[in-house]
Design a protein around this motif. Structure first.
Motif, PDB file in Angstrom:
ATOM      1  N   SER A 121       0.844  -1.197   0.000  1.00 15.13           N
ATOM      2  CA  SER A 121       0.000   0.000   0.000  1.00 15.13           C
ATOM      3  C   SER A 121       0.881   1.249   0.000  1.00 15.13           C
ATOM      4  O   SER A 121       2.031   1.214   0.466  1.00 15.13           O
ATOM      5  CB  SER A 121      -0.921   0.007   1.214  1.00 15.13           C
ATOM      6  N   PRO A 122       0.363   2.370  -0.507  1.00 11.22           N
ATOM      7  CA  PRO A 122       1.174   3.601  -0.533  1.00 11.22           C
ATOM      8  C   PRO A 122       1.647   4.036   0.858  1.00 11.22           C
ATOM      9  O   PRO A 122       2.786   4.467   1.011  1.00 11.22           O
ATOM     10  CB  PRO A 122       0.214   4.639  -1.130  1.00 11.22           C
ATOM     11  N   ILE A 123       0.798   3.900   1.859  1.00 15.55           N
ATOM     12  CA  ILE A 123       1.191   4.313   3.207  1.00 15.55           C
ATOM     13  C   ILE A 123       2.321   3.430   3.727  1.00 15.55           C
ATOM     14  O   ILE A 123       3.327   3.923   4.240  1.00 15.55           O
ATOM     15  CB  ILE A 123      -0.019   4.310   4.163  1.00 15.55           C
ATOM     16  N   ALA A 124       2.178   2.115   3.598  1.00 19.32           N
ATOM     17  CA  ALA A 124       3.226   1.206   4.069  1.00 19.32           C
ATOM     18  C   ALA A 124       4.533   1.444   3.315  1.00 19.32           C
ATOM     19  O   ALA A 124       5.608   1.444   3.924  1.00 19.32           O
ATOM     20  CB  ALA A 124       2.780  -0.246   3.920  1.00 19.32           C
ATOM     21  N   GLN A 125       4.450   1.671   2.015  1.00 18.45           N
ATOM     22  CA  GLN A 125       5.656   1.924   1.229  1.00 18.45           C
ATOM     23  C   GLN A 125       6.385   3.170   1.730  1.00 18.45           C
ATOM     24  O   GLN A 125       7.611   3.197   1.802  1.00 18.45           O
ATOM     25  CB  GLN A 125       5.302   2.080  -0.258  1.00 18.45           C
ATOM     26  N   ALA A 126       5.610   4.201   2.103  1.00 15.05           N
ATOM     27  CA  ALA A 126       6.222   5.428   2.610  1.00 15.05           C
ATOM     28  C   ALA A 126       6.848   5.215   3.987  1.00 15.05           C
ATOM     29  O   ALA A 126       7.853   5.845   4.325  1.00 15.05           O
ATOM     30  CB  ALA A 126       5.178   6.541   2.673  1.00 15.05           C
ATOM     31  N   LEU A 127       6.256   4.322   4.790  1.00  9.58           N
ATOM     32  CA  LEU A 127       6.736   4.084   6.153  1.00  9.58           C
ATOM     33  C   LEU A 127       7.946   3.156   6.221  1.00  9.58           C
ATOM     34  O   LEU A 127       8.721   3.218   7.186  1.00  9.58           O
ATOM     35  CB  LEU A 127       5.611   3.501   7.013  1.00  9.58           C
ATOM     36  N   LEU A 128       8.120   2.282   5.225  1.00  8.29           N
ATOM     37  CA  LEU A 128       9.194   1.287   5.266  1.00  8.29           C
ATOM     38  C   LEU A 128      10.561   1.925   5.511  1.00  8.29           C
ATOM     39  O   LEU A 128      10.950   2.883   4.847  1.00  8.29           O
ATOM     40  CB  LEU A 128       9.241   0.473   3.973  1.00  8.29           C
ATOM     41  N   GLY A 129      11.264   1.366   6.483  1.00  7.33           N
ATOM     42  CA  GLY A 129      12.608   1.826   6.791  1.00  7.33           C
ATOM     43  C   GLY A 129      12.666   3.062   7.682  1.00  7.33           C
ATOM     44  O   GLY A 129      13.746   3.453   8.122  1.00  7.33           O
ATOM     45  N   LYS A 130      11.520   3.662   7.961  1.00  3.26           N
ATOM     46  CA  LYS A 130      11.498   4.873   8.798  1.00  3.26           C
ATOM     47  C   LYS A 130      11.513   4.484  10.270  1.00  3.26           C
ATOM     48  O   LYS A 130      11.174   3.371  10.644  1.00  3.26           O
ATOM     49  CB  LYS A 130      10.259   5.720   8.487  1.00  3.26           C
ATOM     50  N   LYS A 131      11.883   5.436  11.115  1.00  3.96           N
ATOM     51  CA  LYS A 131      12.027   5.198  12.557  1.00  3.96           C
ATOM     52  C   LYS A 131      11.053   6.066  13.347  1.00  3.96           C
ATOM     53  O   LYS A 131      10.440   6.975  12.796  1.00  3.96           O
ATOM     54  CB  LYS A 131      13.457   5.494  12.988  1.00  3.96           C
ATOM     55  N   VAL A 132      10.943   5.775  14.640  1.00  4.73           N
ATOM     56  CA  VAL A 132      10.072   6.549  15.526  1.00  4.73           C
ATOM     57  C   VAL A 132      10.470   8.020  15.469  1.00  4.73           C
ATOM     58  O   VAL A 132      11.647   8.359  15.511  1.00  4.73           O
ATOM     59  CB  VAL A 132      10.150   6.023  16.976  1.00  4.73           C
ATOM     60  N   GLY A 133       9.458   8.880  15.335  1.00  2.00           N
ATOM     61  CA  GLY A 133       9.689  10.320  15.261  1.00  2.00           C
ATOM     62  C   GLY A 133       9.760  10.840  13.839  1.00  2.00           C
ATOM     63  O   GLY A 133       9.590  12.044  13.610  1.00  2.00           O
ATOM     64  N   ASP A 134      10.014   9.957  12.858  1.00  2.00           N
ATOM     65  CA  ASP A 134      10.066  10.392  11.471  1.00  2.00           C
ATOM     66  C   ASP A 134       8.681  10.803  10.988  1.00  2.00           C
ATOM     67  O   ASP A 134       7.666  10.258  11.429  1.00  2.00           O
ATOM     68  CB  ASP A 134      10.582   9.267  10.561  1.00  2.00           C
ATOM     69  N   THR A 135       8.648  11.765  10.084  1.00  2.00           N
ATOM     70  CA  THR A 135       7.405  12.195   9.447  1.00  2.00           C
ATOM     71  C   THR A 135       7.531  11.896   7.964  1.00  2.00           C
ATOM     72  O   THR A 135       8.576  12.159   7.357  1.00  2.00           O
ATOM     73  CB  THR A 135       7.170  13.704   9.665  1.00  2.00           C
ATOM     74  N   VAL A 136       6.467  11.324   7.401  1.00  2.00           N
ATOM     75  CA  VAL A 136       6.476  11.003   5.979  1.00  2.00           C
ATOM     76  C   VAL A 136       5.297  11.685   5.299  1.00  2.00           C
ATOM     77  O   VAL A 136       4.267  11.943   5.921  1.00  2.00           O
ATOM     78  CB  VAL A 136       6.410   9.470   5.717  1.00  2.00           C
ATOM     79  N   SER A 137       5.464  11.962   4.037  1.00  2.00           N
ATOM     80  CA  SER A 137       4.393  12.522   3.223  1.00  2.00           C
ATOM     81  C   SER A 137       3.948  11.432   2.251  1.00  2.00           C
ATOM     82  O   SER A 137       4.785  10.805   1.595  1.00  2.00           O
ATOM     83  CB  SER A 137       4.905  13.738   2.447  1.00  2.00           C
ATOM     84  N   VAL A 138       2.656  11.192   2.205  1.00  2.00           N
ATOM     85  CA  VAL A 138       2.123  10.121   1.362  1.00  2.00           C
ATOM     86  C   VAL A 138       1.015  10.679   0.486  1.00  2.00           C
ATOM     87  O   VAL A 138       0.093  11.346   0.983  1.00  2.00           O
ATOM     88  CB  VAL A 138       1.529   8.979   2.218  1.00  2.00           C
TER      89      VAL A 138
END
Length: 155
Positions: A121-138
């Motif tokens: 999913s687009p959300i999971a793809q954006a989150l992959l490899g990210k850590k606590v505190g990171d912000t992603v744009s999806v």
């Protein structure tokens, strides 16, 4: 090769067993009964049972292919420092403050209603490899989301 949880693997095995031991024999019996009624050219029950048999056989073949390529992941070997397969992620939608919790799973296990999000999913793809505190744009069909990762645990 597809990686999945033991729970997801077991669900697919159970569904395949149900198809092979309950559903397909039931449809075979229905075909036999309909065949015994005589003229098959206008026998609705016969044609409906044959369609159902085809659908069930197709589903069984699909499940068999999944199982042939499946590899069960040992959750104990996974790292919870970054988002990956089987990570349970708590996120906050920065646009509206909504908090959500999802477990990232194989597409065959995905079910948003139970909090299981496909790794594709687009959300999971954006989150992959990210850590606590990171912000992603999806980018999703509803627009752009800004998501902050609040916590990561192994689901």
């Amino acid at each position: 090769m597809e990686y999945m949880s033991e729970e997801g693997y077991n669900k697919i095995v159970a569904e395949l067993k149900e198809l092979e031991t309950v559903e397909l024999p039931r449809v075979r019996d229905a075909i036999s009964e309909a065949r015994a009624q005589g003229d098959l050219s206008e026998n609705f029950e016969y044609h409906a049972a044959k369609r159902e048999q085809g659908r069930l056989l197709g589903r069984a073949r699909f499940l068999q292919r999944i199982l042939e390529n499946a590899r069960v992941i040992d959750k104990n070997l996974l790292n919870s420092d970054a988002v990956g397969l089987l990570s349970k992620v708590e996120i906050t939608n920065m646009n509206n403050g909504a908090k959500m919790t999802y477990t990232v799973v194989n597409p065959h296990e995905a079910n948003i209603a139970t909090g299981k999000m496909s790794i594709k999913s687009p959300i999971a793809q954006a989150l992959l490899g990210k850590k606590v505190g990171d912000t992603v744009s999806v980018h999703v069909p509803a627009g752009n989301l800004q998501l902050r990762i609040d916590s990561i645990t192994m689901g």
